[in-house]
Design a protein around this motif. Structure first.
Motif, PDB file in Angstrom:
ATOM      1  N   ALA A  16       0.818  -1.210   0.000  1.00  0.00           N
ATOM      2  CA  ALA A  16       0.000   0.000   0.000  1.00  0.00           C
ATOM      3  C   ALA A  16       0.855   1.264   0.000  1.00  0.00           C
ATOM      4  O   ALA A  16       0.500   2.276  -0.616  1.00  0.00           O
ATOM      5  CB  ALA A  16      -0.936   0.004   1.201  1.00  0.00           C
ATOM      6  N   ALA A  17       1.989   1.205   0.684  1.00  0.00           N
ATOM      7  CA  ALA A  17       2.834   2.395   0.826  1.00  0.00           C
ATOM      8  C   ALA A  17       3.900   2.514  -0.251  1.00  0.00           C
ATOM      9  O   ALA A  17       4.634   3.505  -0.285  1.00  0.00           O
ATOM     10  CB  ALA A  17       3.508   2.381   2.196  1.00  0.00           C
ATOM     11  N   LEU A  18       3.989   1.548  -1.145  1.00  0.00           N
ATOM     12  CA  LEU A  18       5.091   1.483  -2.100  1.00  0.00           C
ATOM     13  C   LEU A  18       5.203   2.743  -2.960  1.00  0.00           C
ATOM     14  O   LEU A  18       6.304   3.190  -3.285  1.00  0.00           O
ATOM     15  CB  LEU A  18       4.931   0.252  -2.994  1.00  0.00           C
ATOM     16  N   ASP A  19       4.079   3.316  -3.334  1.00  0.00           N
ATOM     17  CA  ASP A  19       4.089   4.486  -4.212  1.00  0.00           C
ATOM     18  C   ASP A  19       3.815   5.790  -3.470  1.00  0.00           C
ATOM     19  O   ASP A  19       3.475   6.810  -4.091  1.00  0.00           O
ATOM     20  CB  ASP A  19       3.076   4.279  -5.338  1.00  0.00           C
ATOM     21  N   HIS A  20       3.918   5.741  -2.144  1.00  0.00           N
ATOM     22  CA  HIS A  20       3.790   6.933  -1.300  1.00  0.00           C
ATOM     23  C   HIS A  20       2.425   7.610  -1.420  1.00  0.00           C
ATOM     24  O   HIS A  20       2.308   8.815  -1.205  1.00  0.00           O
ATOM     25  CB  HIS A  20       4.901   7.951  -1.631  1.00  0.00           C
TER      26      HIS A  20
END
Length: 398
Positions: free
Chosen positions: A32-36
């Motif tokens: 979920a956080a991979l692309d900020h």
């Protein structure tokens, strides 16, 4: 470009599950956080309030927003100001809890990203479908293998007619980690996955065959009609299947097979799909996800690689890649692509804009209902000596 247009801020994530020792909870938060585009701000990491508080620092979540139950999280977050409360809930708990958590989150007005299978049985899935349809929330289901760029390349090639009329779809998901009776030890994952009360009516078929079935549906768009299935538990004393094969008749006349095993020694996560059309065939394996083979009689075999800048790469596949060709992308990136597509719709919803709810890029509640029907009908078919049973459902994607 600003984050999550037109919302122009990070989405706020709340997770249920993911406590100390969790595998899939960690996967969800990383993806979920991979692309900020989101930040984890709250969690019911465990049904044990103390363990939930202890897990919060691992995720950088303030202890004040580490809750002892999903009910407490939904209640407290609902009462926070709109610019502080969570935007969506990720459900990363064992199968038997998915329904109650997801339904409560939808009823509270929160978007949901739910791990598969969506529910414990078909009745729950149909109830959840009605709840989602009576709301305006975004609901995504993490059949994460649909997020691989070359799977999306295959989908667009097939939809464009490059393989001709589809004749056959063969999918398999082969593992070996349950070749011994690990559930008789203190192996937590084996214990709940082989327990009918927590895993549902199927073992390997509920756990991994659903991925194989969904992948065939996603890549080809073929509508299933009937299924004939054999399931078996080869490990003595095991209560749920650890091996099985299903034959599927599609409404177009195509035939399909789904094979799942968790007792094949030395096999890890060997998910594979082959599609035969009148003009060509293709093959893709999850353990080598950056290559896809396309074959046509009388022509050299073609190896498609994950290359977002190549002329042969379809737009959906290109937009699902983050780095240039030759740098391997894998499991986390594919998982993140499910979240990215859902984030697009969450941002639209937050701004009061319309968004597609049925034929989405990401798997959704309709796919969840289809998956539960597949599981239940396979079990019933096997109990009836591989009788042919219907797979048609009004919730099926077109």
């Amino acid at each position: 470009m600003a984050l999550n247009p037109p919302l122009n801020r990070k989405l706020r994530m709340g997770i249920v599950g993911g406590g100390i020792g969790s595998f899939i909870g960690r996967v969800h938060t990383i993806a979920a956080a991979l692309d900020h585009r989101c930040e984890l701000v709250a969690g019911a990491f465990s049904s044990n309030p103390e363990k939930s508080k202890q897990s919060a620092p691992d995720y950088g979540v303030d202890e004040s927003r580490a809750y002892g139950s999903y009910e407490a999280m939904l209640d407290a977050e609902s009462r926070l100001p709109a610019d502080q409360r969570i935007d969506f809930v990720s459900v990363t708990t064992p199968n038997h809890t998915h329904f109650e958590i997801a339904k409560a989150a939808v009823e509270a007005g929160f978007n949901v990203v739910c791990d598969k299978p969506m529910t414990l049985d078909l009745d729950q899935a149909e109830q959840l479908l009605k709840t989602v349809e009576n709301s305006d929330v975004v609901f995504a289901l993490t059949h994460n293998y649909t997020g691989y760029p070359l799977i999306r390349q295959a989908r667009e090639m097939i939809m464009a007619g490059e393989l001709g009329k589809i004749n056959a779809i063969r999918t398999q998901y082969i593992q070996g980690w349950l070749a011994e009776k690990l559930e008789a030890t203190e192996h937590k994952q084996a214990a709940w996955r082989t327990d009918p009360a927590k895993s549902g009516v199927a073992g390997a078929f509920g756990d991994i065959a659903t991925h194989a079935f969904n992948l065939g549906r996603y890549v080809t768009g073929e509508l299933p009609d009937k299924v004939s299935c054999h399931l078996k538990a080869f490990v003595d004393g095991r209560r749920l299947d650890d091996y099985g094969t299903a034959v599927i008749r599609y409404k177009s006349g195509a035939l399909g097979t789904v094979t799942a095993s968790q007792i094949s020694h030395g096999r890890e996560n060997d998910l594979e799909i082959e599609v035969d059309g009148t003009l060509g065939s293709l093959r893709w394996r999850q353990e080598n996800p950056n290559e896809m083979i396309v074959r046509k009689n009388g022509q050299p075999h073609q190896i498609y690689t994950r290359d977002p800048n190549a002329d042969f790469t379809k737009p959906l596949a290109a937009s699902s890649s983050r780095i240039p060709a030759g740098h391997p992308e894998g499991f986390f990136c594919a998982f993140a692509n499910i979240y990215l597509a859902a984030f697009d719709d969450m941002a639209k919803r937050a701004e009061g804009q319309p968004f597609e709810r049925r034929d989405t890029v990401y798997p959704n509640v309709y796919d969840g209902v289809e998956g539960m029907m597949f599981i239940e009908q396979c079990v019933k078919s096997s109990e009836q000596d591989a009788a042919w049973l219907t797979l048609s459902h009004s919730a099926a994607r077109t």
